[in-house]
Scaffold this motif. Structure first.
Motif, PDB file in Angstrom:
ATOM      1  N   ASP A   1       0.831  -1.195   0.000  1.00 56.52           N
ATOM      2  CA  ASP A   1       0.000   0.000   0.000  1.00 56.52           C
ATOM      3  C   ASP A   1       0.871   1.252   0.000  1.00 56.52           C
ATOM      4  O   ASP A   1       2.079   1.207   0.284  1.00 56.52           O
ATOM      5  N   PHE A   2       0.231   2.377  -0.284  1.00 56.22           N
ATOM      6  CA  PHE A   2       0.952   3.647  -0.346  1.00 56.22           C
ATOM      7  C   PHE A   2       1.636   3.963   0.990  1.00 56.22           C
ATOM      8  O   PHE A   2       1.080   3.746   2.061  1.00 56.22           O
ATOM      9  N   ALA A   3       2.844   4.475   0.895  1.00 56.81           N
ATOM     10  CA  ALA A   3       3.558   5.051   2.031  1.00 56.81           C
ATOM     11  C   ALA A   3       4.362   6.224   1.493  1.00 56.81           C
ATOM     12  O   ALA A   3       4.948   6.137   0.415  1.00 56.81           O
ATOM     13  N   PRO A   4       4.396   7.358   2.199  1.00 54.69           N
ATOM     14  CA  PRO A   4       5.136   8.525   1.695  1.00 54.69           C
ATOM     15  C   PRO A   4       6.597   8.191   1.430  1.00 54.69           C
ATOM     16  O   PRO A   4       7.225   7.430   2.182  1.00 54.69           O
ATOM     17  N   LEU A   5       7.117   8.758   0.362  1.00 54.09           N
ATOM     18  CA  LEU A   5       8.499   8.486  -0.022  1.00 54.09           C
ATOM     19  C   LEU A   5       9.463   8.864   1.098  1.00 54.09           C
ATOM     20  O   LEU A   5      10.409   8.121   1.390  1.00 54.09           O
ATOM     21  N   ASP A   6       9.237  10.024   1.741  1.00 52.43           N
ATOM     22  CA  ASP A   6      10.147  10.456   2.795  1.00 52.43           C
ATOM     23  C   ASP A   6      10.240   9.408   3.890  1.00 52.43           C
ATOM     24  O   ASP A   6      11.329   9.126   4.409  1.00 52.43           O
ATOM     25  N   ARG A   7       9.105   8.820   4.250  1.00 50.58           N
ATOM     26  CA  ARG A   7       9.114   7.801   5.305  1.00 50.58           C
ATOM     27  C   ARG A   7       9.776   6.518   4.826  1.00 50.58           C
ATOM     28  O   ARG A   7      10.452   5.831   5.603  1.00 50.58           O
ATOM     29  N   GLN A   8       9.600   6.187   3.573  1.00 51.90           N
ATOM     30  CA  GLN A   8      10.259   4.987   3.056  1.00 51.90           C
ATOM     31  C   GLN A   8      11.774   5.155   3.057  1.00 51.90           C
ATOM     32  O   GLN A   8      12.518   4.229   3.413  1.00 51.90           O
ATOM     33  N   LEU A   9      12.252   6.331   2.671  1.00 54.42           N
ATOM     34  CA  LEU A   9      13.695   6.573   2.686  1.00 54.42           C
ATOM     35  C   LEU A   9      14.224   6.552   4.113  1.00 54.42           C
ATOM     36  O   LEU A   9      15.273   5.954   4.397  1.00 54.42           O
ATOM     37  N   ALA A  10      13.502   7.214   5.030  1.00 52.69           N
ATOM     38  CA  ALA A  10      13.946   7.234   6.422  1.00 52.69           C
ATOM     39  C   ALA A  10      13.966   5.833   7.016  1.00 52.69           C
ATOM     40  O   ALA A  10      14.873   5.477   7.788  1.00 52.69           O
ATOM     41  N   ALA A  11      12.981   5.010   6.652  1.00 55.03           N
ATOM     42  CA  ALA A  11      12.917   3.652   7.188  1.00 55.03           C
ATOM     43  C   ALA A  11      14.122   2.822   6.756  1.00 55.03           C
ATOM     44  O   ALA A  11      14.572   1.936   7.497  1.00 55.03           O
ATOM     45  N   LEU A  12      14.657   3.092   5.569  1.00 54.17           N
ATOM     46  CA  LEU A  12      15.852   2.363   5.122  1.00 54.17           C
ATOM     47  C   LEU A  12      17.021   2.589   6.064  1.00 54.17           C
ATOM     48  O   LEU A  12      17.917   1.750   6.174  1.00 54.17           O
ATOM     49  N   PHE A  13      17.012   3.731   6.759  1.00 59.08           N
ATOM     50  CA  PHE A  13      18.102   4.065   7.676  1.00 59.08           C
ATOM     51  C   PHE A  13      17.706   3.854   9.136  1.00 59.08           C
ATOM     52  O   PHE A  13      18.367   4.344  10.045  1.00 59.08           O
ATOM     53  N   GLY A  14      16.605   3.140   9.352  1.00 58.59           N
ATOM     54  CA  GLY A  14      16.232   2.764  10.707  1.00 58.59           C
ATOM     55  C   GLY A  14      15.346   3.733  11.441  1.00 58.59           C
ATOM     56  O   GLY A  14      15.060   3.525  12.631  1.00 58.59           O
ATOM     57  N   LEU A  15      14.881   4.806  10.775  1.00 54.51           N
ATOM     58  CA  LEU A  15      13.971   5.751  11.420  1.00 54.51           C
ATOM     59  C   LEU A  15      12.547   5.247  11.272  1.00 54.51           C
ATOM     60  O   LEU A  15      12.084   4.993  10.157  1.00 54.51           O
ATOM     61  N   GLY A  16      11.830   5.132  12.390  1.00 56.09           N
ATOM     62  CA  GLY A  16      10.511   4.528  12.352  1.00 56.09           C
ATOM     63  C   GLY A  16       9.389   5.515  12.467  1.00 56.09           C
ATOM     64  O   GLY A  16       9.392   6.578  11.825  1.00 56.09           O
ATOM     65  N   GLU A  17       8.405   5.196  13.313  1.00 62.75           N
ATOM     66  CA  GLU A  17       7.196   5.997  13.431  1.00 62.75           C
ATOM     67  C   GLU A  17       7.491   7.333  14.107  1.00 62.75           C
ATOM     68  O   GLU A  17       8.563   7.571  14.648  1.00 62.75           O
TER      69      GLU A  17
END
Length: 365
Positions: free
Chosen positions: A42-58
């Motif tokens: 499902d859709f997830a904002p790009l900024d959050r997807q990039l941050a998640a790659l570096f371990g930043l969560g909710e």
């Protein structure tokens, strides 16, 4: 060697009846889509997807501090200071009415942004008038990205600029504990900008005015991040900031360098398709996609076929879904799998047509 290619804008957001790649030769992409293992999320904002790659969560992400760190002239006090500096993105925008709604347009590099002299004059006035907020600044040589180094932390829900471009701003106004304060501040900023000689001159010359700022991404840099790959290639300042926060030195996207010896796992983020997709500029999107096919898909597919690339992951965040495509060395032997054209994939992701009513409308009494 593994490569993770993040390609926002690959999933064209237009109507399903359109075949956006009709007549466009994309043999390498079609082969990758046909042989890879696909997952649709499902859709997830790009900024959050990039941050998640570096371990930043909710939670609220400090996107402004990270993006400021990714600029070429990132100041030392982005990463130092006690307590850490708090930042806001304060990007120049143009607000205009369309019927009864207020819409927002940004200032991309090709969209007549304020030049260095105009930016300096506007920021000087803002810093004189709003000294209590902190200090406004703009990196060079990209004056269309502005920042506010906050004098004090704030708690508000602020929406990223890319979520608002071309849309009515009402649903995206600041919310949360300090939301009303920032709504009033944005109104006051608009008054100062509207009356500024720079904007009066731009309006007289028939140019778009910088009549507001879009505030978003509040926060300070987090602790040291963990990079998903030991090498990062990206031109987007947010991704470059994430890489620097993880102790890496990001490079510009370059397929030759990504595939060159010595073999190094690499995260690559390409943003050439993103803006054409956001603006529904089909011609620009097709031209950018043809370039990605030649410069990236073709050499990556060849490297997989030759065994020089152990695995390729393609992530394509879209406006409704995110496509994840995974190909390992075994994909080279799956010759029985037919290529899948991108148009065919897009049709599977299109929303179903609206159902027609089965009953006639009630008659008026």
């Amino acid at each position: 060697m593994q490569i993770h290619l993040v390609l926002p804008g690959l999933l064209w957001p237009g109507a399903p009846a359109i075949s956006p790649t009709a007549g466009l030769a994309l043999p390498a992409l079609s082969r990758l889509l046909g042989r890879g293992e696909q997952q649709i999320a499902d859709f997830a904002p790009l900024d959050r997807q990039l941050a998640a790659l570096f371990g930043l969560g909710e939670g609220e992400l400090p996107l402004a501090a990270l993006r400021r760190l990714g600029e070429a002239d990132a100041p030392v006090d982005v990463t130092t200071g006690e307590p850490p500096a708090q930042w806001l993105c304060a990007d120049p925008v143009h607000l205009h009415f369309a019927r009864d709604r207020m819409l927002l347009s940004d200032f991309p590099a090709e969209g007549d942004p304020p030049d260095a002299a105009e930016t300096a004059a506007l920021l000087a006035s803002l810093n004189d008038t709003f000294a209590d907020l902190g200090r406004f600044e703009a990196p060079t040589p990209t004056p269309a990205r502005w920042y506010l180094r906050l004098a004090a932390p704030t708690e508000a829900t602020l929406y990223p600029l890319n979520d608002v471009i071309g849309r009515p701003i009402a649903p995206f106004l600041p919310e949360g504990r300090d939301g009303l304060i920032w709504q009033r501040t944005m109104n006051e900023l608009q008054i100062v900008l509207h009356n500024h000689p720079v904007n009066q001159a731009r309006e007289a010359a028939g140019r778009r005015t910088v009549n507001s700022l879009w505030l978003w991404g509040a926060g300070a840099l987090p602790g040291t991040l963990k990079a998903p790959q030991p090498r990062v290639q990206a031109s987007d300042p947010l991704l470059r900031g994430l890489a620097r926060a993880a102790g890496l030195t990001p490079a510009e996207p370059d397929p030759g360098a990504a595939l060159a010896a010595p073999a190094t796992d690499t995260l690559v983020v390409l943003d050439s398709l993103r803006r054409p997709a956001l603006q529904l500029d089909l011609d620009a999107w097709r031209a950018a996609l043809a370039d990605v096919e030649t410069r990236w898909f073709a050499p990556l597919a060849a490297a997989l076929d030759q065994g020089r690339l152990a695995a390729l992951t393609l992530s394509a965040p879209g406006d409704r879904h995110t496509l994840s495509l995974r190909l390992g060395r075994q994909a080279r032997w799956k010759f029985w799998r037919r290529p899948q054209p991108l148009d065919a994939l897009l049709k599977t992701l299109a929303p179903p047509p609206a159902a027609l009513p089965t009953e006639p409308p009630p008659e008026n009494p």
